[in-house]
Design an enzyme around this catalytic site. Structure first.
Site, PDB file in Angstrom:
ATOM      1  N   ASP A  44       0.717  -1.227  -0.067  1.00  0.00           N
ATOM      2  CA  ASP A  44       0.078  -0.108  -0.069  1.00  0.00           C
ATOM      3  C   ASP A  44       0.769   1.402  -0.094  1.00  0.00           C
ATOM      4  OD1 ASP A  44      -2.273   1.467   0.136  1.00  0.00           O
ATOM      5  OD2 ASP A  44      -3.025   0.976   2.190  1.00  0.00           O
ATOM      6  N   ASP A  45       0.433   2.165  -0.909  1.00  0.00           N
ATOM      7  CA  ASP A  45       1.436   3.500  -0.807  1.00  0.00           C
ATOM      8  C   ASP A  45       2.950   3.166  -0.954  1.00  0.00           C
ATOM      9  OD1 ASP A  45      -0.916   4.533  -0.769  1.00  0.00           O
ATOM     10  OD2 ASP A  45      -0.975   5.883   0.839  1.00  0.00           O
ATOM     11  N   CYS A  84      -6.044   4.059  -4.202  1.00  0.00           N
ATOM     12  CA  CYS A  84      -6.168   2.712  -3.773  1.00  0.00           C
ATOM     13  C   CYS A  84      -7.282   1.998  -4.576  1.00  0.00           C
ATOM     14  CB  CYS A  84      -6.466   2.623  -2.322  1.00  0.00           C
ATOM     15  SG  CYS A  84      -5.128   3.562  -1.108  1.00  0.00           S
ATOM     16  N   ARG A  88      -7.007  -1.383  -6.996  1.00  0.00           N
ATOM     17  CA  ARG A  88      -7.226  -2.739  -6.760  1.00  0.00           C
ATOM     18  C   ARG A  88      -8.543  -3.321  -7.442  1.00  0.00           C
ATOM     19  NH1 ARG A  88      -5.640  -2.753  -1.014  1.00  0.00           N
ATOM     20  NH2 ARG A  88      -4.400  -0.882  -0.946  1.00  0.00           N
ATOM     21  N   LYS A 138      -6.216  -5.159   3.639  1.00  0.00           N
ATOM     22  CA  LYS A 138      -7.014  -4.013   3.194  1.00  0.00           C
ATOM     23  C   LYS A 138      -7.918  -4.237   2.159  1.00  0.00           C
ATOM     24  CE  LYS A 138      -6.423   0.627   1.441  1.00  0.00           C
ATOM     25  NZ  LYS A 138      -5.479   1.759   1.575  1.00  0.00           N
ATOM     26  N   HIS A 140     -10.648  -2.484   0.641  1.00  0.00           N
ATOM     27  CA  HIS A 140     -11.104  -1.211   0.124  1.00  0.00           C
ATOM     28  C   HIS A 140     -11.771  -1.241  -1.307  1.00  0.00           C
ATOM     29  CE1 HIS A 140      -9.424   3.207   0.218  1.00  0.00           C
ATOM     30  NE2 HIS A 140     -10.652   3.412   0.344  1.00  0.00           N
ATOM     31  N   SER A 165      -9.110   1.915   4.075  1.00  0.00           N
ATOM     32  CA  SER A 165      -7.833   2.430   4.790  1.00  0.00           C
ATOM     33  C   SER A 165      -7.844   2.530   6.159  1.00  0.00           C
ATOM     34  CB  SER A 165      -7.483   3.549   4.021  1.00  0.00           C
ATOM     35  OG  SER A 165      -7.131   3.671   2.618  1.00  0.00           O
ATOM     36  N   HIS A 244       1.040   2.304   4.393  1.00  0.00           N
ATOM     37  CA  HIS A 244       0.081   3.313   4.188  1.00  0.00           C
ATOM     38  C   HIS A 244       0.061   4.283   5.593  1.00  0.00           C
ATOM     39  CE1 HIS A 244      -4.050   5.984   4.175  1.00  0.00           C
ATOM     40  NE2 HIS A 244      -3.946   5.322   2.703  1.00  0.00           N
ATOM     41  N   ASP A 296      -0.128  -1.041  -5.029  1.00  0.00           N
ATOM     42  CA  ASP A 296      -1.251  -0.369  -5.634  1.00  0.00           C
ATOM     43  C   ASP A 296      -1.213   0.968  -6.306  1.00  0.00           C
ATOM     44  OD1 ASP A 296      -0.740   0.992  -3.259  1.00  0.00           O
ATOM     45  OD2 ASP A 296      -3.034   1.237  -2.466  1.00  0.00           O
ATOM     46  N   ASN A 297      -0.140   1.865  -5.821  1.00  0.00           N
ATOM     47  CA  ASN A 297       0.233   3.142  -6.092  1.00  0.00           C
ATOM     48  C   ASN A 297       1.525   3.609  -5.690  1.00  0.00           C
ATOM     49  OD1 ASN A 297      -2.619   3.975  -4.273  1.00  0.00           O
ATOM     50  ND2 ASN A 297      -0.795   4.745  -3.883  1.00  0.00           N
ATOM     51  N   LYS A 317       2.053   9.358  -5.402  1.00  0.00           N
ATOM     52  CA  LYS A 317       0.537   9.131  -5.291  1.00  0.00           C
ATOM     53  C   LYS A 317      -0.010  10.350  -5.690  1.00  0.00           C
ATOM     54  CE  LYS A 317      -2.905   7.478  -1.828  1.00  0.00           C
ATOM     55  NZ  LYS A 317      -3.244   7.288  -0.707  1.00  0.00           N
TER      56      LYS A 317
END
Length: 515
Positions: A44-45, A84, A88, A138, A140, A165, A244, A296-297, A317
């Site tokens: 994540d992130d 996010c 996904r 997560k 989301h 999140s 994250h 994811d990003n 991001k």
């Protein structure tokens, strides 16, 4: 089901396999190998420069580094969105988020919408072949009324995790690091505290961050062990929260990284990867399991040292620059994938078709945007992917694509900064860098200039003029094929849909506590 049976089934279904995939299924069927297992790790992130194996000098990621050293490391791998939820959706369906309606932005605790139930996920694709499926971490992709969008309604037999999140609820008084270090910064207020869900039931609210990773490791180990004991192939999806904001880590990893809170959180995620490898080794299925890792990003640069690192890439991001959507990615499969590095173009969109080919599964009868990358994995061969499309966080038919990569060249039709990428010296990344159209497009050679610092001028360069014409044709053809789905996030939110373990309590949301 043996791979020979899967091969027969694929032929009957009219599912035409690539030569590489066909040879793989033939070889494994002749050797009597059981169906392959799949583990999908989704950070994540996480930025392109955050892992030790991607060059970060102080990140401690020994298990991910092991996957990279003994597997295949990608240098040109992309997600489909710089935030996010849309990313996904594309990962699990093999389709750009605009098709499924997962835009603009992300889902919230009380969102009315979610990943539409008529979309086919990787888990749903594998279920007819007898796969056991589980997700942890997560989600989301929506909760909805009566949990209608949770993983257990989207093809997963089991789920343990936080459904969105973990900054989407009050966290100021929660402990993120031992012995009692409170979570850093400001999380959302006026909503329920963060729940930990088991299947569709709230197990704990608020979640205990210090014990969360142990719970995930136990859940995954038990799932792998039980599936192996039943001789049932499995698919495990682990979208991690750790990197994250706000980061957290338990006693085993807190304070162990030179990189501070972000490094400790990353190390805890890495430790769970190590536990998964141990479980695969212990159950004897390591060599029959494909592990795929990506994110994811890009990094949330507004958090400064607590927000990740894009390495040499521009911005992070929230933007369609390279730092927002180009991700670290690793494929690991002992005995099948030869260690190395690939510079071939690939994407999260390609994971579903690849798993389908390797498992002999039938792909859904919808417009897919992914391609089978088995030849890259098994032979270090060329990519079938010609281009990569870049949508902003709020895609629309009015503006269409913000950027397009064709081969080694990337053209920006629009650029815009983002609040998520504030604090960097590069003003192009900031939220005050408003939407700017480019005609002709900004053109970069990503092999010689991955940082997107030096746009190429087509003046007096007929080869670049021809390239821009070709890019224009690819863009026009793609946008003509794009049918935007109804916006799921545009359906808005309802406080009554926020997950609450004591739904009839008062006063809400503060009364929603249990466990």
């Amino acid at each position: 089901m043996t791979n020979f049976c899967l091969l027969q089934q694929s032929v009957r279904m009219g599912h035409f396999l690539s030569l590489t995939t066909l040879l793989y299924l033939l070889v494994t069927s002749c050797s009597g190998s059981p169906p392959s297992n799949f583990i999908l790790l989704f950070a994540d992130d996480l930025g392109f420069g955050d892992l030790g194996c991607y060059g970060h000098p102080t990140s401690l990621t020994p298990n991910l580094d092991r996957l990279a050293a003994d597997g295949l490391r990608f240098t040109d791998f992309y997600c489909t969105s710089p935030v996010c939820s849309p990313s996904r959706a594309s990962l699990l369906t093999g389709r750009y988020q605009t098709r499924s309606g997962v835009y603009p932005g992300v889902f919230y605790p009380g969102s009315r919408g979610g990943l539409p139930l008529n979309e086919t996920t990787i888990a749903e694709m594998l279920k007819p072949l007898g796969y056991a499926t589980a997700a942890m971490g997560k989600w989301h992709l929506g909760v909805g009324e009566n949990g209608m969008y949770l993983p257990t309604q989207q093809g997963f037999d089991h789920y343990l995790g936080v459904p969105y999140s973990h900054d989407m609820g009050p966290c100021q008084n929660l402990t993120c690091f031992p012995p009692d270090v409170k979570c850093f910064g400001n999380c959302d207020v006026g909503v329920v505290t963060i729940p930990l869900m088991h299947n569709d039931v709230i197990k704990q609210q608020p979640v205990d961050f210090l014990d969360l990773e142990r719970a995930y490791s136990d859940f995954a180990t038990d799932f792998i062990t039980q599936s192996t004991r039943k001789k049932q192939p499995f698919f495990l999806y682990y979208p991690s929260h750790h990197t994250h904001y706000p980061q957290y880590a338990g006693p085993a990893t807190a304070g162990r990284s030179r990189r501070g809170p972000f490094g400790d959180a990353l190390l805890e995620f890495d430790s769970t990867v190590g536990n998964l490898l141990s479980a695969l080794e212990h159950t004897g299925v390591l060599n029959n399991t494909l592990i795929l890792f990506t994110a994811d990003n890009g990094p949330e640069l507004m958090r400064m040292s607590r927000g990740g690192n894009a390495g040499p890439l521009k911005c992070g991001k929230g933007t369609t620059y390279e730092g927002g959507m180009r991700e670290p990615a690793i494929a690991y499969w002992p005995g099948t994938i030869t260690p190395g590095v690939t510079h071939e173009l690939a994407s999260t969109l390609d994971i579903m078709p690849t798993i389908a080919g390797l498992a002999g599964a039938k792909l859904p009868m919808v417009q897919l945007d992914g391609v089978d990358m088995t030849d890259i994995l098994v032979n270090h061969g060329p990519s079938k992917r010609e281009a990569m499309m870049f949508y902003p966080t709020d895609p629309s038919e009015k503006y269409g694509l913000f950027a397009l990569r064709l081969g080694k060249y990337k053209a920006h039709f629009y650029t815009r900064g983002a609040g998520h990428s504030e604090t960097t010296p590069d003003q192009d990344c900031h939220i005050i860098s408003f939407l700017k159209p480019h005609d002709p497009p900004l053109l970069f050679d990503l092999e010689s200039d991955p940082s997107e610092n030096y746009p190429l001028s087509p003046l007096g360069r007929p080869e670049l003029q021809a390239l821009l014409q070709r890019i224009g044709v690819v863009k026009e053809q793609f946008e003509a094929s794009m049918v935007f789905g109804e916006s799921q996030i545009g359906k808005g939110s309802d406080p009554d849909l926020e997950p609450c373990c004591t739904p009839h309590c008062t006063p809400k949301p503060s009364c929603c506590q249990c466990g």
